[in-house]
Design an enzyme around this catalytic site. Structure first.
Site, short mmCIF file in Angstrom:
data_model
loop_
_atom_site.label_atom_id
_atom_site.label_comp_id
_atom_site.label_asym_id
_atom_site.label_seq_id
_atom_site.Cartn_x
_atom_site.Cartn_y
_atom_site.Cartn_z
N ASP A 178 0.88 -1.16 0.00
CA ASP A 178 0.00 0.00 0.00
C ASP A 178 0.92 1.22 0.00
OD1 ASP A 178 -1.51 2.19 0.71
OD2 ASP A 178 -2.60 1.16 2.31
N ILE A 179 0.86 2.01 -1.05
CA ILE A 179 1.83 3.10 -1.21
C ILE A 179 1.77 4.10 -0.06
CG2 ILE A 179 0.43 4.70 -2.59
CD1 ILE A 179 2.88 4.93 -4.49
N VAL B 227 -6.09 4.80 -5.48
CA VAL B 227 -4.91 5.22 -4.72
C VAL B 227 -5.06 6.68 -4.27
CG1 VAL B 227 -3.44 5.84 -6.69
CG2 VAL B 227 -2.41 4.95 -4.63
N ASP B 228 -5.72 7.47 -5.06
CA ASP B 228 -5.96 8.89 -4.73
C ASP B 228 -6.75 9.00 -3.42
OD1 ASP B 228 -6.14 11.63 -5.00
OD2 ASP B 228 -7.47 11.61 -6.75
N SER C 46 -2.84 5.10 -14.01
CA SER C 46 -3.85 4.84 -15.06
C SER C 46 -4.30 3.38 -15.16
CB SER C 46 -3.38 5.31 -16.45
OG SER C 46 -3.37 6.71 -16.55
N GLY D 190 -5.98 1.56 -13.00
CA GLY D 190 -7.20 1.22 -12.29
C GLY D 190 -8.41 1.73 -13.03
N VAL D 191 -9.06 2.73 -12.46
CA VAL D 191 -10.27 3.31 -13.03
C VAL D 191 -10.05 3.81 -14.47
CG1 VAL D 191 -12.03 5.10 -12.66
CG2 VAL D 191 -10.90 4.08 -10.73
N TYR D 192 -8.83 4.21 -14.79
CA TYR D 192 -8.55 4.76 -16.13
C TYR D 192 -8.26 3.67 -17.18
CZ TYR D 192 -8.57 9.63 -14.47
OH TYR D 192 -8.93 10.87 -13.97
N1 AR6 Z 1 -1.27 1.55 -3.05
C1 AR6 Z 1 -0.72 1.17 -4.23
N2 AR6 Z 1 -1.44 0.98 -5.35
C2 AR6 Z 1 -2.78 1.18 -5.26
C3 AR6 Z 1 -3.43 1.57 -4.08
C4 AR6 Z 1 -2.60 1.77 -2.93
N3 AR6 Z 1 -3.13 2.14 -1.77
N4 AR6 Z 1 -4.77 1.68 -4.33
C5 AR6 Z 1 -4.94 1.35 -5.62
N5 AR6 Z 1 -3.76 1.04 -6.18
P1 AR6 Z 1 -6.36 4.02 -9.66
P2 AR6 Z 1 -6.05 5.52 -12.19
C6 AR6 Z 1 -3.45 0.65 -7.58
O1 AR6 Z 1 -7.75 3.63 -10.04
O2 AR6 Z 1 -6.37 4.33 -13.01
C7 AR6 Z 1 -9.16 8.09 -8.89
O3 AR6 Z 1 -10.52 8.20 -8.59
C8 AR6 Z 1 -4.57 0.06 -8.40
O4 AR6 Z 1 -4.70 -1.32 -8.13
O5 AR6 Z 1 -6.12 4.47 -8.27
O6 AR6 Z 1 -4.88 6.38 -12.59
C9 AR6 Z 1 -8.53 9.42 -9.27
O7 AR6 Z 1 -9.11 10.49 -8.56
C10 AR6 Z 1 -4.06 0.35 -9.81
O8 AR6 Z 1 -3.12 -0.66 -10.20
O9 AR6 Z 1 -5.80 5.22 -10.63
C11 AR6 Z 1 -8.79 9.50 -10.74
O10 AR6 Z 1 -10.08 10.02 -11.01
C12 AR6 Z 1 -3.31 1.67 -9.66
O11 AR6 Z 1 -3.10 1.85 -8.26
C13 AR6 Z 1 -8.71 8.07 -11.19
O12 AR6 Z 1 -9.03 7.28 -10.05
C14 AR6 Z 1 -4.03 2.89 -10.21
O13 AR6 Z 1 -5.43 2.76 -10.01
C15 AR6 Z 1 -7.32 7.72 -11.66
O14 AR6 Z 1 -7.35 6.41 -12.18
#
Ligand code: AR6
Length: 184
Positions: free
Chosen positions: A15-16, A38-39, A122, A124-126
């Site tokens: 977990d970052i 992660v945000d 990018s 995850g949700v992206y």
């Molecule tokens: N530690 C490390 N990695 C993580 C964590 C964590 N705590 N939580 C998730 N990940 P995402 P995106 C991974 O969706 O695709 C937000 O709503 C996750 O499994 O967080 O860039 C923002 O506000 C995935 O591999 O980011 C934007 O609107 C990676 O982090 C949007 O999501 C990125 O997933 C950005 O989407």
């Protein structure tokens, strides 16, 4: 683990928000005002002061990044990078994703930071295809390190084993490219 010049690169399942580094990178959106993934985790762990500082920044363009303090995080700073939404690959997504890694390292270098941890921006949700995203992340960091000579440690923080395996493959491929050591 891989050493390039003065810098070590490593992948970790983590977990970052728990990492004790000079900066963690956030996969943010253009508002910089928080979200899910992660945000959301970073804002929850850092506390309200992080949102207050983000409110002063005026958002951020896709492919760019902005730096704040880390507040209640173990990390001293957060670098908020805005990755591209995946639309199929013909809308400049690869260049924008590479730019996130490059800009994050530039900001870290300007702030005299030595260690930085990236999530898989990018992925995850992206919905960026993770194999391609990891290749871009890794190649861009390696290409940028010569221009960020103060950076001594780069961590790729992976939320699951599948993501960790992708980084490990990139690390192994790069190690295999290293010239053989000279015989004694
Ligand atoms: N530690 C490390 N990695 C993580 C964590 C964590 N705590 N939580 C998730 N990940 P995402 P995106 C991974 O969706 O695709 C937000 O709503 C996750 O499994 O967080 O860039 C923002 O506000 C995935 O591999 O980011 C934007 O609107 C990676 O982090 C949007 O999501 C990125 O997933 C950005 O989407």
């Amino acid at each position: 683990m891989l050493t390039i010049g003065h810098c070590t690169l490593e992948a970790q399942v983590a977990d970052i928000t728990t990492l004790d580094v000079d900066a963690i990178v956030n996969a943010a959106n253009m508002s910089l005002l928080g979200g899910g993934g992660v945000d959301g985790a970073i804002h929850r762990a850092a506390g309200r002061e992080l949102l207050r500082e983000c409110e002063t920044l005026g958002g951020c363009a896709t492919g760019d990044a902005k730096i704040t303090r880390g507040y209640r995080l173990p990390a001293r700073h957060v670098i908020h990078a805005v990755g591209p939404v995946w639309h199929g690959g013909a809308r400049g997504e690869a260049g924008l994703l590479a730019s996130c890694y490059r800009r994050s390292l530039e900001l870290a270098q300007q702030a005299h930071l030595r260690s930085i941890a990236f999530p898989a921006i990018s992925c995850g949700v992206y919905h960026y295809p993770p194999d391609d995203a990891v290749h871009i992340a890794f190649a861009t960091v390696i290409d940028t390190l010569p221009h960020a000579s103060g950076i001594e440690r780069v961590v790729f923080a992976c939320f699951d084993d599948a993501m960790f395996d992708r980084y490990e493959r990139e690390l192994a491929a790069r190690r295999d490219q290293a010239p053989p050591s000279k015989p004694a």
